[in-house]
Scaffold this active site. Structure first.
Site, mmCIF file in Angstrom:
data_model
loop_
_atom_site.group_PDB
_atom_site.id
_atom_site.type_symbol
_atom_site.label_atom_id
_atom_site.label_comp_id
_atom_site.label_asym_id
_atom_site.label_seq_id
_atom_site.Cartn_x
_atom_site.Cartn_y
_atom_site.Cartn_z
ATOM 1 N N HIS A 102 0.834 -1.204 0.000
ATOM 2 C CA HIS A 102 0.000 0.000 0.000
ATOM 3 C C HIS A 102 0.867 1.251 0.000
ATOM 4 O O HIS A 102 2.053 1.197 0.316
ATOM 5 C CB HIS A 102 -0.976 0.022 1.188
ATOM 6 C CG HIS A 102 -0.351 -0.256 2.525
ATOM 7 N ND1 HIS A 102 -0.482 -1.465 3.176
ATOM 8 C CD2 HIS A 102 0.431 0.507 3.332
ATOM 9 C CE1 HIS A 102 0.165 -1.423 4.318
ATOM 10 N NE2 HIS A 102 0.735 -0.236 4.442
ATOM 11 N N GLU A 115 -3.525 3.874 1.858
ATOM 12 C CA GLU A 115 -3.790 4.059 3.286
ATOM 13 C C GLU A 115 -3.841 5.557 3.548
ATOM 14 O O GLU A 115 -2.830 6.259 3.458
ATOM 15 C CB GLU A 115 -2.711 3.413 4.154
ATOM 16 C CG GLU A 115 -2.962 3.631 5.652
ATOM 17 C CD GLU A 115 -1.862 3.057 6.531
ATOM 18 O OE1 GLU A 115 -1.818 3.432 7.730
ATOM 19 O OE2 GLU A 115 -1.042 2.249 6.035
ATOM 20 N N GLU A 130 -3.685 10.138 -12.367
ATOM 21 C CA GLU A 130 -3.657 9.996 -13.820
ATOM 22 C C GLU A 130 -4.529 8.806 -14.192
ATOM 23 O O GLU A 130 -4.296 7.685 -13.733
ATOM 24 C CB GLU A 130 -2.224 9.792 -14.313
ATOM 25 C CG GLU A 130 -2.103 9.693 -15.819
ATOM 26 C CD GLU A 130 -0.660 9.546 -16.277
ATOM 27 O OE1 GLU A 130 -0.021 10.575 -16.574
ATOM 28 O OE2 GLU A 130 -0.164 8.395 -16.316
ATOM 29 N N ASN A 151 -4.816 13.150 10.671
ATOM 30 C CA ASN A 151 -4.330 13.571 11.986
ATOM 31 C C ASN A 151 -5.269 14.638 12.539
ATOM 32 O O ASN A 151 -5.523 15.655 11.879
ATOM 33 C CB ASN A 151 -2.908 14.128 11.863
ATOM 34 C CG ASN A 151 -1.917 13.068 11.431
ATOM 35 O OD1 ASN A 151 -1.612 12.136 12.173
ATOM 36 N ND2 ASN A 151 -1.420 13.190 10.200
ATOM 37 N N HIS A 191 2.042 11.693 -9.085
ATOM 38 C CA HIS A 191 0.640 11.303 -9.164
ATOM 39 C C HIS A 191 0.491 9.821 -8.837
ATOM 40 O O HIS A 191 1.469 9.082 -8.768
ATOM 41 C CB HIS A 191 0.074 11.573 -10.569
ATOM 42 C CG HIS A 191 0.758 10.791 -11.648
ATOM 43 N ND1 HIS A 191 1.678 11.339 -12.511
ATOM 44 C CD2 HIS A 191 0.679 9.474 -12.020
ATOM 45 C CE1 HIS A 191 2.125 10.431 -13.346
ATOM 46 N NE2 HIS A 191 1.527 9.274 -13.069
#
Length: 393
Positions: A107, A158, A224, A162, A176
Site C-alpha cells: 500500500h 492508506e 492519472e 491527523n 501522481h
C-alpha cells in the site's frame, strides 16, 4: 569460570564448544549453552564440538536466537556468540537473496485533511472500495484503507487523518497516482458531475496513443487515469520525481529487487537550458511582457515486481537539470512485503540507502518492519509477509 548464554530447549555444561547452525549462519559459543525455548532440530556430538542444527523461518531469527531477552542484532553478533568464518553472510549473499525474496507493493500511505470527504471521492468517483477503517483517539489520528480488491492480493491506499490538521503541503516531488480505467472520458464526466477537479481533459498521451486524463482529489493529490482493458490491479502507479535516474534505477533494482520494466526518453528535448538558466530566462521574459513556454524535458523509468498491466509499479521521473525537490509533508511512504525485514535492511544499507527505523517488531501488534530512505530521501517500509497476513486476520 563457567559462563551461560541463552538461546532457543536443551542444556549443555562442559568445557567444550557448542556450534549453533541455522540456514545461513553458524555461531560458536564457548563453555555452557542453555536452550530455553522449543527448537526444531537435531543434536550431534564430536570429540570437541556439540552441534545444534535448526530449521526456522528466517524472518524470525532474532526470536529464536536471543540471549535471555531480545537484544539488537548488532550486539548479538558482537557479544558472546560470534559468526563462524566459514558461513558468514557476504554482501553478495544478501543481494542475491533479495532477487528471490517474495516481495509485493502492499500500500501507499499519505495524509489527508478530511477523511470522510476523501473516502467519498474515492468510492463514488474513482470506484474504490473502503476495505477497513480504524480510529486511534489516544494517538489523535484515524486511517482508512481503500482499493480495488482485498489487501492480501491488491495494492491499496492508506489514508491518514491527523486530528486538527486539515491541509498539507504536497510539494513538487510527488507526481501522481495512476489508475487504469476502461473508459477515461466516462470517468472524467463522473468526476465533474461529483464536483471534482479535472486538470487534463481526456486525450492521447504525448508521443503515444494511450488515452489519459488527470484529476485531483479533495486534498490536491493528482490521479492519472489511463485507458486500459480489464486488469487485476487498477491502482497501477505511484510517480515520484528523482534527481538522478540511473542512480535510482540501480538502487531499486539491487536493494528492492525491482525490475526495470520500461524506460522512456524525450530525445527531442535533450538539448535544454540548465534549470537555473531556465528560471532566469523565464523571469526576464515575464518582466518584459513575453510569455515563455519551455518544453517538458524528462525521462521516466517504470520499476516493479511484475508486468505493469497486472501489477502496481513505481514510476520514477527525472526532469533534466533538476536534482532536488520539495517533498512536503503530505505523501508519506510505500509499504512492501518481504520474507525477512532484517536482510532487507542489510540490502538497503549496502546499496546506499538509509535505515531510519531498525528492523524489529512494532509494539503491541508485533508486526516486524524496517523503514528506509532511498538516495533522494523517499521513504519506504518493508513489512514481514507472515505478520502482515496475521494483522489482516
Amino acid at each position: 569460570m563457567l559462563r551461560t548464554v541463552t538461546v532457543p530447549s536443551l542444556s549443555f555444561s562442559s568445557s567444550t564448544h557448542l556450534k549453533v547452525s541455522t540456514q545461513n549462519t553458524s555461531y560458536l559459543a564457548p563453555h555452557s549453552l542453555k536452550l530455553s525455548s522449543p527448537l526444531i532440530g537435531n543434536i550431534s556430538k564430536s570429540n570437541s564440538t556439540r552441534t545444534v542444527t535448526c530449521d526456522y523461518n528466517p524472518s524470525r531469527r532474532l526470536a529464536l536466537l536471543q540471549l535471555g531477552t531480545v537484544i539488537p542484532q548488532s550486539q548479538f553478533l558482537s557479544g558472546t556468540l560470534a559468526p563462524a568464518r566459514s558461513s558468514e553472510v557476504t554482501d553478495q549473499n544478501v543481494l542475491e537473496w533479495v532477487k528471490n525474496d517474495k516481495r509485493r507493493m502492499l500500500h501507499v500511505v499519505y495524509n489527508v485533511g478530511d477523511l470522510d470527504k476523501t473516502i467519498k471521492f474515492y468510492t463514488e468517483c474513482l470506484g474504490m472500495k473502503l476495505l477497513r477503517r480504524r480510529d486511534i483517539p489516544e494517538d489523535r489520528y484515524s486511517n482508512a484503507f481503500l482499493g480495488y480488491g482485498p489487501e492480501d492480493t491488491n495494492f491499496t491506499v492508506e489514508l491518514t487523518y491527523n486530528y486538527g490538521v486539515d491541509k498539507y503541503d504536497i510539494g513538487d516531488g510527488f507526481g501522481h497516482f495512476g489508475i487504469a480505467v476502461e473508459d477515461v472520458a466516462r470517468t472524467v464526466d463522473l468526476v465533474k458531475a461529483k464536483g471534482g477537479k479535472v486538470t487534463r481533459e481526456p486525450g492521447p498521451v504525448k508521443g503515444g496513443s494511450t488515452m489519459i486524463a488527470c484529476v485531483e482529489d479533495p486534498n490536491g493529490y493528482k490521479f492519472e487515469l489511463l485507458e486500459r482493458g480489464l486488469t487485476p490491479e487498477p491502482l497501477c502507479q505511484v510517480m515520484l520525481r528523482v534527481g538522478d535516474l540511473d542512480r535510482s534505477i540501480n538502487f531499486y533494482k539491487k536493494s528492492f529487487g525491482m525490475e526495470l520494466l520500461r524506460r522512456r526518453d524525450n530525445p527531442e528535448y535533450k538539448r535544454h537550458f540548465p534549470f537555473s538558466s531556465s528560471i532566469l530566462l523565464g523571469i526576464t521574459c515575464q518582466l518584459i511582457g513575453w510569455s515563455l513556454f519551455l518544453p517538458s524535458q524528462y525521462t521516466i523509468a517504470l520499476m516493479g515486481y511484475g508486468p505493469e498491466d497486472k501489477n502496481a509499479v513505481l514510476e520514477l521521473t527525472y526532469n533534466y537539470g533538476i536534482t532536488e525537490y520539495n517533498k512536503g509533508n503530505g505523501y508519506t511512504q510505500i509499504a512492501i512485503g518481504t520474507d525477512d525485514v532484517y536482510k532487507s535492511a542489510e540490502a538497503v544499507k549496502l546499496c546506499g540507502g538509509k535505515i531510519i527505523r531498525e528492523p524489529g517488531p512494532i509494539p503491541v501488534i508485533n508486526t516486524k518492519i524496517t523503514a528506509c530512505l532511498d538516495p533522494d530521501g523517499w521513504k519506504s517500509v518493508f513489512v514481514d509477509n507472515v505478520d502482515f497476513f496475521k494483522e489482516l486476520e
